[in-house]
Scaffold this motif. Structure first.
Motif, PDB file in Angstrom:
ATOM      1  N   GLU A  84       0.824  -1.207   0.000  1.00 16.64           N
ATOM      2  CA  GLU A  84       0.000   0.000   0.000  1.00 16.64           C
ATOM      3  C   GLU A  84       0.863   1.264   0.000  1.00 16.64           C
ATOM      4  O   GLU A  84       1.833   1.377   0.766  1.00 16.64           O
ATOM      5  CB  GLU A  84      -0.912  -0.002   1.230  1.00 16.64           C
ATOM      6  CG  GLU A  84      -1.854   1.186   1.296  1.00 16.64           C
ATOM      7  CD  GLU A  84      -2.662   1.202   2.580  1.00 16.64           C
ATOM      8  OE1 GLU A  84      -3.327   2.212   2.831  1.00 16.64           O
ATOM      9  OE2 GLU A  84      -2.608   0.194   3.324  1.00 16.64           O
ATOM     10  N   LEU A  85       0.508   2.215  -0.830  1.00 13.96           N
ATOM     11  CA  LEU A  85       1.201   3.494  -0.904  1.00 13.96           C
ATOM     12  C   LEU A  85       0.483   4.529  -0.054  1.00 13.96           C
ATOM     13  O   LEU A  85      -0.739   4.633  -0.098  1.00 13.96           O
ATOM     14  CB  LEU A  85       1.273   3.979  -2.354  1.00 13.96           C
ATOM     15  CG  LEU A  85       2.158   3.159  -3.302  1.00 13.96           C
ATOM     16  CD1 LEU A  85       1.942   3.616  -4.737  1.00 13.96           C
ATOM     17  CD2 LEU A  85       3.623   3.263  -2.916  1.00 13.96           C
ATOM     18  N   LYS A  86       1.253   5.294   0.692  1.00 12.68           N
ATOM     19  CA  LYS A  86       0.729   6.398   1.488  1.00 12.68           C
ATOM     20  C   LYS A  86       1.285   7.707   0.936  1.00 12.68           C
ATOM     21  O   LYS A  86       2.273   7.722   0.204  1.00 12.68           O
ATOM     22  CB  LYS A  86       1.146   6.243   2.960  1.00 12.68           C
ATOM     23  CG  LYS A  86       0.695   4.960   3.617  1.00 12.68           C
ATOM     24  CD  LYS A  86      -0.800   4.951   3.846  1.00 12.68           C
ATOM     25  CE  LYS A  86      -1.222   3.753   4.695  1.00 12.68           C
ATOM     26  NZ  LYS A  86      -2.664   3.723   4.943  1.00 12.68           N
ATOM     27  N   ASN A  87       0.655   8.806   1.320  1.00 10.13           N
ATOM     28  CA  ASN A  87       1.138  10.106   0.878  1.00 10.13           C
ATOM     29  C   ASN A  87       2.606  10.294   1.247  1.00 10.13           C
ATOM     30  O   ASN A  87       3.009  10.039   2.381  1.00 10.13           O
ATOM     31  CB  ASN A  87       0.298  11.208   1.510  1.00 10.13           C
ATOM     32  CG  ASN A  87       0.581  12.570   0.899  1.00 10.13           C
ATOM     33  OD1 ASN A  87       0.785  12.688  -0.306  1.00 10.13           O
ATOM     34  ND2 ASN A  87       0.593  13.596   1.722  1.00 10.13           N
ATOM     35  N   ASN A  88       3.414  10.701   0.276  1.00  9.65           N
ATOM     36  CA  ASN A  88       4.859  10.956   0.425  1.00  9.65           C
ATOM     37  C   ASN A  88       5.710   9.689   0.481  1.00  9.65           C
ATOM     38  O   ASN A  88       6.913   9.769   0.767  1.00  9.65           O
ATOM     39  CB  ASN A  88       5.159  11.831   1.655  1.00  9.65           C
ATOM     40  CG  ASN A  88       4.626  13.241   1.494  1.00  9.65           C
ATOM     41  OD1 ASN A  88       4.674  13.806   0.402  1.00  9.65           O
ATOM     42  ND2 ASN A  88       4.114  13.816   2.566  1.00  9.65           N
ATOM     43  N   GLY A 124     -15.599   5.711   5.117  1.00  9.63           N
ATOM     44  CA  GLY A 124     -14.593   5.714   4.068  1.00  9.63           C
ATOM     45  C   GLY A 124     -14.034   4.350   3.795  1.00  9.63           C
ATOM     46  O   GLY A 124     -14.768   3.414   3.581  1.00  9.63           O
ATOM     47  N   ARG A 125     -12.727   4.232   3.917  1.00  7.78           N
ATOM     48  CA  ARG A 125     -12.065   3.036   3.476  1.00  7.78           C
ATOM     49  C   ARG A 125     -11.367   2.343   4.624  1.00  7.78           C
ATOM     50  O   ARG A 125     -10.767   2.985   5.466  1.00  7.78           O
ATOM     51  CB  ARG A 125     -11.045   3.409   2.410  1.00  7.78           C
ATOM     52  CG  ARG A 125     -10.531   2.215   1.655  1.00  7.78           C
ATOM     53  CD  ARG A 125      -9.747   2.672   0.441  1.00  7.78           C
ATOM     54  NE  ARG A 125      -9.509   1.564  -0.422  1.00  7.78           N
ATOM     55  CZ  ARG A 125     -10.385   1.107  -1.280  1.00  7.78           C
ATOM     56  NH1 ARG A 125     -11.543   1.679  -1.395  1.00  7.78           N
ATOM     57  NH2 ARG A 125     -10.099   0.064  -2.033  1.00  7.78           N
ATOM     58  N   ILE A 126     -11.463   1.016   4.650  1.00  6.56           N
ATOM     59  CA  ILE A 126     -10.799   0.220   5.674  1.00  6.56           C
ATOM     60  C   ILE A 126      -9.751  -0.636   4.982  1.00  6.56           C
ATOM     61  O   ILE A 126     -10.025  -1.263   3.964  1.00  6.56           O
ATOM     62  CB  ILE A 126     -11.810  -0.696   6.394  1.00  6.56           C
ATOM     63  CG1 ILE A 126     -12.941   0.161   6.996  1.00  6.56           C
ATOM     64  CG2 ILE A 126     -11.134  -1.526   7.471  1.00  6.56           C
ATOM     65  CD1 ILE A 126     -14.151  -0.649   7.378  1.00  6.56           C
ATOM     66  N   ALA A 127      -8.545  -0.668   5.518  1.00  7.45           N
ATOM     67  CA  ALA A 127      -7.497  -1.505   4.943  1.00  7.45           C
ATOM     68  C   ALA A 127      -6.833  -2.307   6.047  1.00  7.45           C
ATOM     69  O   ALA A 127      -6.387  -1.751   7.032  1.00  7.45           O
ATOM     70  CB  ALA A 127      -6.464  -0.650   4.221  1.00  7.45           C
ATOM     71  N   VAL A 128      -6.797  -3.631   5.920  1.00  8.12           N
ATOM     72  CA  VAL A 128      -6.153  -4.497   6.896  1.00  8.12           C
ATOM     73  C   VAL A 128      -5.280  -5.493   6.146  1.00  8.12           C
ATOM     74  O   VAL A 128      -5.749  -6.560   5.764  1.00  8.12           O
ATOM     75  CB  VAL A 128      -7.197  -5.237   7.765  1.00  8.12           C
ATOM     76  CG1 VAL A 128      -6.500  -6.054   8.855  1.00  8.12           C
ATOM     77  CG2 VAL A 128      -8.154  -4.258   8.404  1.00  8.12           C
ATOM     78  N   ASP A 129      -4.045  -5.137   5.893  1.00  7.86           N
ATOM     79  CA  ASP A 129      -3.073  -6.007   5.239  1.00  7.86           C
ATOM     80  C   ASP A 129      -3.619  -6.645   3.952  1.00  7.86           C
ATOM     81  O   ASP A 129      -3.530  -6.066   2.888  1.00  7.86           O
ATOM     82  CB  ASP A 129      -2.579  -7.074   6.211  1.00  7.86           C
ATOM     83  CG  ASP A 129      -1.795  -6.492   7.377  1.00  7.86           C
ATOM     84  OD1 ASP A 129      -1.823  -7.082   8.453  1.00  7.86           O
ATOM     85  OD2 ASP A 129      -1.160  -5.446   7.192  1.00  7.86           O
ATOM     86  N   TRP A 130      -4.181  -7.840   4.085  1.00 13.56           N
ATOM     87  CA  TRP A 130      -4.648  -8.581   2.916  1.00 13.56           C
ATOM     88  C   TRP A 130      -6.022  -8.115   2.433  1.00 13.56           C
ATOM     89  O   TRP A 130      -6.485  -8.506   1.366  1.00 13.56           O
ATOM     90  CB  TRP A 130      -4.733 -10.075   3.255  1.00 13.56           C
ATOM     91  CG  TRP A 130      -5.495 -10.368   4.515  1.00 13.56           C
ATOM     92  CD1 TRP A 130      -5.000 -10.450   5.785  1.00 13.56           C
ATOM     93  CD2 TRP A 130      -6.908 -10.600   4.638  1.00 13.56           C
ATOM     94  NE1 TRP A 130      -5.987 -10.730   6.682  1.00 13.56           N
ATOM     95  CE2 TRP A 130      -7.172 -10.826   6.017  1.00 13.56           C
ATOM     96  CE3 TRP A 130      -7.952 -10.651   3.729  1.00 13.56           C
ATOM     97  CZ2 TRP A 130      -8.446 -11.089   6.493  1.00 13.56           C
ATOM     98  CZ3 TRP A 130      -9.230 -10.922   4.200  1.00 13.56           C
ATOM     99  CH2 TRP A 130      -9.461 -11.134   5.574  1.00 13.56           C
TER     100      TRP A 130
END
Length: 224
Positions: A84-88, A124-130
């Protein structure tokens, strides 16, 4: 809209900005046989070096089996795996002695609304590894692939993901997944277990040996 800025590399590339306006954006070196979306001139960059994938409001990077490797914030990534890419976030191409010869930076515009589980207090959005869940579109992505799931399966995985790492009791699951039920006691343990079984078929690498939705006997279920 997110974009990429070239921070280090060949002089003619530094400062270039590439908008990420496609579902899949290939980073590479242009040749007669290859026309990548983000074309860089340094010879350490493979023709098809890496790919940035957009899934809903979230962005991931994947090394495409490059010759000289890819770094993400100074850590080497495994080819073929999504990160996953984050800002910066800094993306390094052409790894040698722990550093990269070409450095790109991933940027999000102010209008790009990316949400992770840590900031999931807002819709909004939920992200958990896989796992990635787009609450607005009611979409579920597992290991980078969108899954077709039923309304109840969505309700279950959304609830478990919001409580990832914690045991969810059967009573809590009933309240979250069957809110319309006038008699929660009418939802049997067998009904819950069948729903979990169907969901495991879609999210587990080996459904018969679950490692992502774990059963806690006499208590409930936990997503990890």
């Amino acid at each position: 809209m997110a974009f990429i800025v070239v921070k280090k590399g060949e002089a003619e590339d530094i400062g270039k900005v590439f908008m990420l306006d496609k579902a899949e954006t290939v980073i590479g070196r242009r040749t007669l046989q290859s026309m990548p979306d983000i074309d860089l001139n340094d010879e350490v960059v493979s023709r098809r070096h890496a790919e940035i994938i957009q899934q809903g409001l979230q962005y991931f990077i994947k090394d495409l089996g490059s010759t000289n490797g890819t770094l993400m914030d100074d850590d080497r990534i495994i080819p073929g795996k999504l990160y996953e890419l984050k800002n910066n976030t800094k993306i390094g191409l052409g790894v040698g002695e722990g550093s990269a010869r070409v450095v790109l930076q991933f940027k999000e515009s102010e209008s790009t609304n990316i949400m992770t589980r840590e900031s999931a207090a807002r819709p909004g959005r939920i992200a958990v590894d896989w796992l990635v869940i787009d609450e607005r579109k009611k979409e579920v992505w597992v290991d980078g692939r969108q899954q077709k799931i039923s309304r109840k399966e969505y309700g279950l995985i959304e609830f478990l993901s919001k409580n990832a790492g914690n045991i969810c009791t059967r009573e809590e699951i009933v309240q979250a997944v069957w809110p319309e039920s006038k008699d929660p006691a009418a939802i049997s343990d067998a009904t819950i277990d069948q729903l979990v079984h169907r969901l495991r078929e879609k999210v587990e690498p080996e459904p018969s040996r679950p490692i992502r939705i774990i059963s806690k006997k006499a208590f409930g279920y936990m997503l990890v």
